[in-house]
Every structure is written in C-alpha cells, then in structure tokens.
Design an enzyme around this catalytic site. Sequence first.
Site, PDB file in Angstrom:
ATOM      1  N   ASN A  89     -12.569  -3.198   0.172  1.00 13.36           N
ATOM      2  CA  ASN A  89     -11.577  -3.263   1.242  1.00 13.36           C
ATOM      3  C   ASN A  89     -12.233  -2.844   2.545  1.00 13.36           C
ATOM      4  O   ASN A  89     -12.583  -1.681   2.705  1.00 13.36           O
ATOM      5  CB  ASN A  89     -10.413  -2.319   0.931  1.00 13.36           C
ATOM      6  N   GLU A  90     -12.442  -3.794   3.422  1.00 14.46           N
ATOM      7  CA  GLU A  90     -12.935  -3.499   4.771  1.00 14.46           C
ATOM      8  C   GLU A  90     -14.210  -2.658   4.753  1.00 14.46           C
ATOM      9  O   GLU A  90     -14.414  -1.844   5.646  1.00 14.46           O
ATOM     10  CB  GLU A  90     -11.914  -2.694   5.576  1.00 14.46           C
TER      11      GLU A  90
ATOM     12  N   CYS B 208      -6.547   1.093   2.333  1.00 15.31           N
ATOM     13  CA  CYS B 208      -7.464   2.231   2.211  1.00 15.31           C
ATOM     14  C   CYS B 208      -7.189   3.082   0.973  1.00 15.31           C
ATOM     15  O   CYS B 208      -8.090   3.776   0.495  1.00 15.31           O
ATOM     16  CB  CYS B 208      -7.394   3.077   3.470  1.00 15.31           C
TER      17      CYS B 208
ATOM     18  N   GLU C 116       0.863  -1.182   0.000  1.00 15.96           N
ATOM     19  CA  GLU C 116       0.000   0.000   0.000  1.00 15.96           C
ATOM     20  C   GLU C 116       0.892   1.222   0.000  1.00 15.96           C
ATOM     21  O   GLU C 116       1.933   1.244   0.673  1.00 15.96           O
ATOM     22  CB  GLU C 116      -0.903   0.008   1.234  1.00 15.96           C
TER      23      GLU C 116
HETATM   24  O1  AHR Z   1      -2.660  -1.551   6.653  1.00 17.86           O
HETATM   25  C1  AHR Z   1      -3.023  -0.240   6.953  1.00 17.86           C
HETATM   26  C2  AHR Z   1      -4.505  -0.015   6.817  1.00 17.86           C
HETATM   27  O2  AHR Z   1      -5.201  -0.835   7.701  1.00 17.86           O
HETATM   28  C3  AHR Z   1      -5.082  -0.357   5.486  1.00 17.86           C
HETATM   29  O3  AHR Z   1      -4.976   0.676   4.590  1.00 17.86           O
HETATM   30  C4  AHR Z   1      -6.525  -0.609   5.794  1.00 17.86           C
HETATM   31  O4  AHR Z   1      -7.108  -1.501   4.897  1.00 17.86           O
HETATM   32  C5  AHR Z   1      -6.490  -1.108   7.205  1.00 17.86           C
HETATM   33  O5  AHR Z   1      -7.416  -0.486   7.987  1.00 17.86           O
END
Ligand code: AHR
Length: 864
Positions: free
Chosen positions: A591-592, A464, A262
Amino acid sequence: MKNIIVVCTLIIAFLAKNVAANEPDSAFLMSYATVKNNGHNGLHYAWSVDQKNWHGIGPEFRFLFCDFGAWGSQKRMLTPFLFQDIEGTWHAIWSLNEQVGQFAHAETNDLYIWQPQSYPEVMDEGNVMLPEVSYRAEEKDYLITWLSEVNETQKVYKTTTTDFKNYTPTVEGLESERLNARKEVVIDGEKQLGTIFKVPWSLIDGLIQFNEQSKYREMQRAERLTDDADRYADLKTLSAEISADPNQSKAISDMLIGIFFEDINYAADGGLYAELIQNRGFEYTPADRKFRDRSWNSKKAWSFTGNEEDFFIDTVGPIHTNQKHYAVLNISETGEAIQNEGFDGIALKANEKYDFSVFAKGLEGSNGTLLIRLFDESGNVIAEGTTKKLNNDWKKLELTLTASESTDKASLQIIPQFAGKLALDMVSLFPQQTFKNRKNGLRPDLAQAIADLHPRFVRFPGGCVTHGDGLDNIYRWKNTIGPLESRKPDRNIWNYHQSMGLGYFEYFQFCEDIGAEPLPVIAAGVPCQNSSTGGHGQQGGVALCDMDQYVQDILDLIEWANGDINSKWGKLRAEAGHPEPFNLKYVGIGNEDLITDIFEERFKLIYDAIREKYPEIVVIGTVGPFSEGSDYRAGWEFATELQLPMVDEHYYQPPGWYINNQDYYDRYDRSKSKVYLGEYATHIPRRRLNMETALCDALHLINVERNADVVNMTSYAPLLAKFGHTQWNPDLIYFNNTNVFLTTDYYVQKLFGQNSGDEYIASSIKLSDGNEQVTKRVGSSLVRDSKTGDFILKLVNLLPVQIDAKINFTELPVATEEAALIILQGEVTDEKATPKTSSISVSSEFEYKLPAYSLSLIRLNSDH
Ligand code: AHR
C-alpha cells in the site's frame, strides 16, 4: 469571461517563454536546503554566471522532498550535498535529523526527476551530520564521510560504496578525508550553505523550465468551481449536440465501482462492527495512542462504583494469551458495579433484543450470579437480567436483554450479587438485529448504505492499517479469525485500538452478503512508509529470515478463503460456519510503499509464491501515494518488469486537477498492467464535501469509464467516519451511534455503482461554445449493460449555465419510451444535494436540458 482571458493570457505567456539569443554555455549551480520550516522545504537551486549574483530558481522551489519517517516531525532535509558520479548521474545525500544513524540518498540524471530515496543505516549509535561524497579513482569507489557525535565527542566516520546500494561497514575517518566542499553564498538576501558546480546552461535552463511547468500545473490545480460564477458571468445558456457511434465500442470492466474499507475514523469498532461495549477485553493500552493519552488504558470506558482500588487489571492466567488483560473486582458489598459507557454511549432501540455475554471467574472461592442492567441517561433501568452462577474457572455467561425504551446514551452495569473477588473479561453487548442477522455482525443501517452503492468489490482492511505503523504493527490476518477471545487486538495506526472483532471472516462474509468480490490487501513485508513507531519508515522490512513464514501466511489466506474443507485452512473456514469457498480472486500486495530494494525484494518473494501456487489469483501491486513522482514511476517500472496483472494507484486531488487531467488514462499503454484506482477523492480547503467535489468526482469517473478497458476497478477513499472520531476528511459516509449521513460524493458513487456497464460506446458532445475552458467543464459517457441491455448516458455539467442538448441516438437500438432520469444538482457549495429520480420521454432523437452544476443519468431500454 474576463477570467478566461486572464487564464488564456497566462497559458500563452507560458508557451511563449522568452528564449534569449545570448545565453551562456555554462553557469554555476548552487544546491541547498534552507533552514526554514525546520528543514522541511527540500532541495532548492540557484544559478549564477559570476558566483556573486545568485538567482534562486522558483525562488526556493522544491526540486526534491525528503520522504523519510512520519509526517510532521520528520521528512526533513538537512545540509544536502550534491555530487556527480563518473557516469554523469547526479546524487544527493543529506542528513535526516539530529538523531538517527542514517543518511538519505537519491539520484537523478536531470536534477529534477529523482529516483526513489534510500536511507542507509551507517551508525549503530550516533547521528550523521554534514555527509559528503567524493570519488576515489584508484579504488574506483565513492567515499562518504560525515560527522557524528558519540558520547558527546564529535568524530569523522566513513563508508564506501560503488553503487549507492551496498556500503562497507562504517569506520572512523580522518578530518583530512573530508572535502568540506559546502560553500556559503547569499541568495535573495539570505546566506545559504550548499554545493556549487559549473554546469552547462542547458541543464539550468531545464530546471527553470521544469519550475515554470510546475507553476503552470499548480495554477491549473488551483482552478475552483467556486470562482466560475464570476469567471463565466457573461456566459449564457449553451446548446450541445450529443451523438453516439456504436461502431466504436469496446468492452470495459464491469468491476469499476468498489469500496475502500479502512478502520480509520472509528469505521470498525464503534462503527460498522455492531459491538456496543467499548474496550470489551480491557486491552486498550497507552501505546495505542503513543503514550500521549494516559487515560487510554485497560480501564478506558469502564468505571467502578465502589472504591477505585477495588477495580484493577490483572494478566495472570488470562482466557487466552492473545487477550492478556482482564478486570478484577473486589466487591465489598452487593450493589457495587462495574460500568461501561460504550462508544459515546450505548444506543438502544425499544423492544429490541441484545445478547449479553461475559467471561467470568470467581476468585478466592467467590461465587454467585451477576445482575446485568442497562440504564438510560437519567438512571432508569431499561433492561435487566441475571446470569447463571460463575465458578472458579473462566466461564462464558450469556443472557438476552430486551430494551424497554429507545435511548442514545445508555450504559451497562455488571452488578455481582455477592461480596468477594471476581475476574471479568470479554464483556459484550450485541444487538440481535445486525445486517442480514449475522452473529458478531454489522450495524444494519451502515452496512445497508454501503450495500446501496452496489460495490463490485470490497477492499479491506486499508489503507495504512494494512501495513501498520512499524514492523510490529503490520496487520496479520491470522490474528483476526477464530473465537473472539482468541483474536489478537492491536494498536490502530490512526491512534486508537482494533479489537479485531471485525476480522477476516466478517469481511469475507460481508462481501458475500452484498454480492461483492473480496479484495484483501496485505503488506508487502514492509510497514507504512511514514512509520514512526519502532524506527522510521520501512525499517528494513520483515527480516529475510522471516519472509518464508510471511509468504506462507499469505498462501494460507488463499487456502483459508478458497481451500477444500479438508485442507488445513479451509477446515478453519468451515468450522467458522462457511464450508463453501469464498472464491477469492484478487489479492493486493502493498500500500503506497516506497519502491525501494527492500520493498522490491519482498514483493517479488510474495508475488512469485502466489503465482506459482495460485496462478489464477490476480495480484495487485502498488505504485506509491501520488499520481506522479518517484514511487509512481518506479512502481510502474517494477510492475511492468514483473508483468503484474494490476497496480493500485492513489491520489487525492483538488478540483483543478480533475478538470485539467481528463486525458490522464487516455495516455496509458493498454499492454501494461491494468489499473485499480484504489484511493481517490476531490479535496477542497477545509476538506468538506459538496457539489463541487461531487461534480469533480463525477467528471473523473466519466473519464475513467471511457478508459475502463485499462482502469478496471476504483474505490473512493476513505469510506466511513464517525463524528467526533475523525482522523481524515472528507469521507463518503458520516455517522453517529444512531444516524447515517450520506454525502454528495456518496450519491455520485451510488449513481455510478448502480448504473455501470460492460461496453463503452463512443459518443461525442459538441458545445455551442468551443472555448477549451468551457468544453472541459462538460463531460459525457455512454455505456451499455449487457445483463439488462440498457444504455446508460451520464452527463456532467460543471458550468454555472444550463446546456440545451439535442441527443441523437439514431444509430443505437434504443426503445422509444420513458427512460429513467436521475439528477444530482445544486450550487457548488451545497452539501445537502440529493439525487432526484424521474423519467423522460426518449426516442432515437430527443432533447434534454442539463441543469447548471449537475450530474444527470438517463437509463434507456434497448428496443430488443
Ligand atoms: O485513505 C486514508 C489513507 O490515505 C490511507 O490509509 C492511505 O493509504 C492513504 O495515504
């Protein structure tokens, strides 16, 4: 050992909970949220038999937490109102803050397991305070009223619903339609406002038990290896018998260890992406940092040696509409220069070559060459060259510079060799030495550290970053391909800037270079659930009228990656230098995310389209940010309903969770979706990595390996962090401009990544001390790698004492010879431990001493 007794006593006390012989049939239940902590503490309950003496459950235990908006300022629950519908389902509605025209809704059957929340938008203007619900028998619907301040006048507003999903348009209501049902009572000496119901005692008892179980789980989570030296002060060296049963073997995933990339902590620009010029396109904007840092603008990292007003930013006639800003210099006399400081300085190596390029144009008839110089910290010139002449149209000027010395903190100057006006954009200084010598490539030391993990896949671009901070910030892959000057930079959700120099082509190329499968993750048409920019949370998702195009973009990605060079998107890939398909197999969607109707509707549109056009693609869904809770449950339900091939689980847990949840995946139904554990890590206070976190990761991976028939992929998160620019700790690899620092947890990943198998062989470990507190601190896993035929035994010892193990592999066809042995060992607070490689003589029966606090790996050849 005395601490073991304390823990056991607590467990027994929990299990042997008092059950009174004389309990009431019913009692009163008060639900409320305190005003403490700015309304962040969520929903509490208290009970009473006489409505005078109230007993807080917990007290002030959080039975429901508001998930609205950004962490910090939001996630508030104000004045909750509890209500039971005619079918017996409980609903809570509450105000979210003093501004927004939304309220929150959630429902439950038992008052502790809640369904995902929704936040209906009911006011165009004005807030929603003190919402209430009542049932209208005649209309067979639910009336929701609230108070709102519009133009400084407080009025009653109302809407109705039959399902708490669809609401009639808001209209003004009457004070007489308000129930004003909240009551004030004193709980634990403080006045609280809430709703009171008479309920069966069994319901209250359920809440009390739930609270006690939660406390017990919290106690387990709080277990730390740092307490173990004391806890096991009396424990002496243990012995163990380890044996294998090849008759009980099963096929497991050979994709288990991957990486989570990321762009967080400067992982991309200023990190893995080798560009040395910061803000090369003059595209930084105060919005990148939510206007909290005025110095973060188009001039960031740049300075001018002439008069400040002779260096300004213009947007008329840019090189590309996606690169709107460029610099204009008004040179009064030759020698004035524009200078870039790089990312914390520019690190150069003596005798290495660097490709410089710039888009330039002479304004108002100016013309001439540009002198390009690199200076060290003391102001010595360590490389220089002169470009060709610029002209009155944008023109790319290029040259190669060779550094005469090494330095960590060089700066770059562009010195026009004439007086007059000129425009500059996309200033680049790129080392020729990149990973695999790719143009526009990656920093070799960092890329190599990643490659050394032997990851079987690379997930990108987040996290994120994928779903972005608000609808406008959703990561769009199409903005990240093509010539650099045509890519569209964007704000990074972690409050900095993404140049998109490291784009989809570079991600896919990197995967190919390290032999890993690409795993792009794309937003499910909703932004980050914690978004604050452009509204809150999911913001209604991408408008349905725009979803066709959104879905098409995802289909185009698959065509771009795998399509024939004659296809529209395959052709672009070929033009970028990769005529062969990338052979994309996996696509993550979401994602989440909050598992709302908004999410589900969009996810399904995407999933159906991919399934129809590319049934061979494995689509990976999402089940929220935690190992439990409403999104986890609803996400799994949705995945099961859609029969998704795989879901992406995330959890960051303390040591005690990993020690006490070793059967987490043993319970998983093998007929449902497979699991990609996409984000996990062991977190301890101060978020450091050391042997304690490494051993807990290892213990977890040992348990995952046993379950690798259902958990098919894992990736520790996050991967990279640049010192001084870290938004999130811990991370697997830290770095500065010149060095890479590998963590204890990195070595665990490397050990597992380099020693994975595709067959799991049942093994058992019998310790001389059978106490559960002791046995759960020791783990083993035996796998076979069919490519080499090797058997790989992994042993983890979280105890402060050595274990003398007798290993009986008489049932296995192992060669009687030297086996490779790797040990990672250190005191629990040791942050610097590194693995030591040696060898050990093995036969069908052999002995091995597991050091205290260690992970050991024995790789045995097969005898055929
Ligand atoms: O790994 C850091 C963050 O943690 C990521 O961006 C997110 O998906 C999670 O909340």
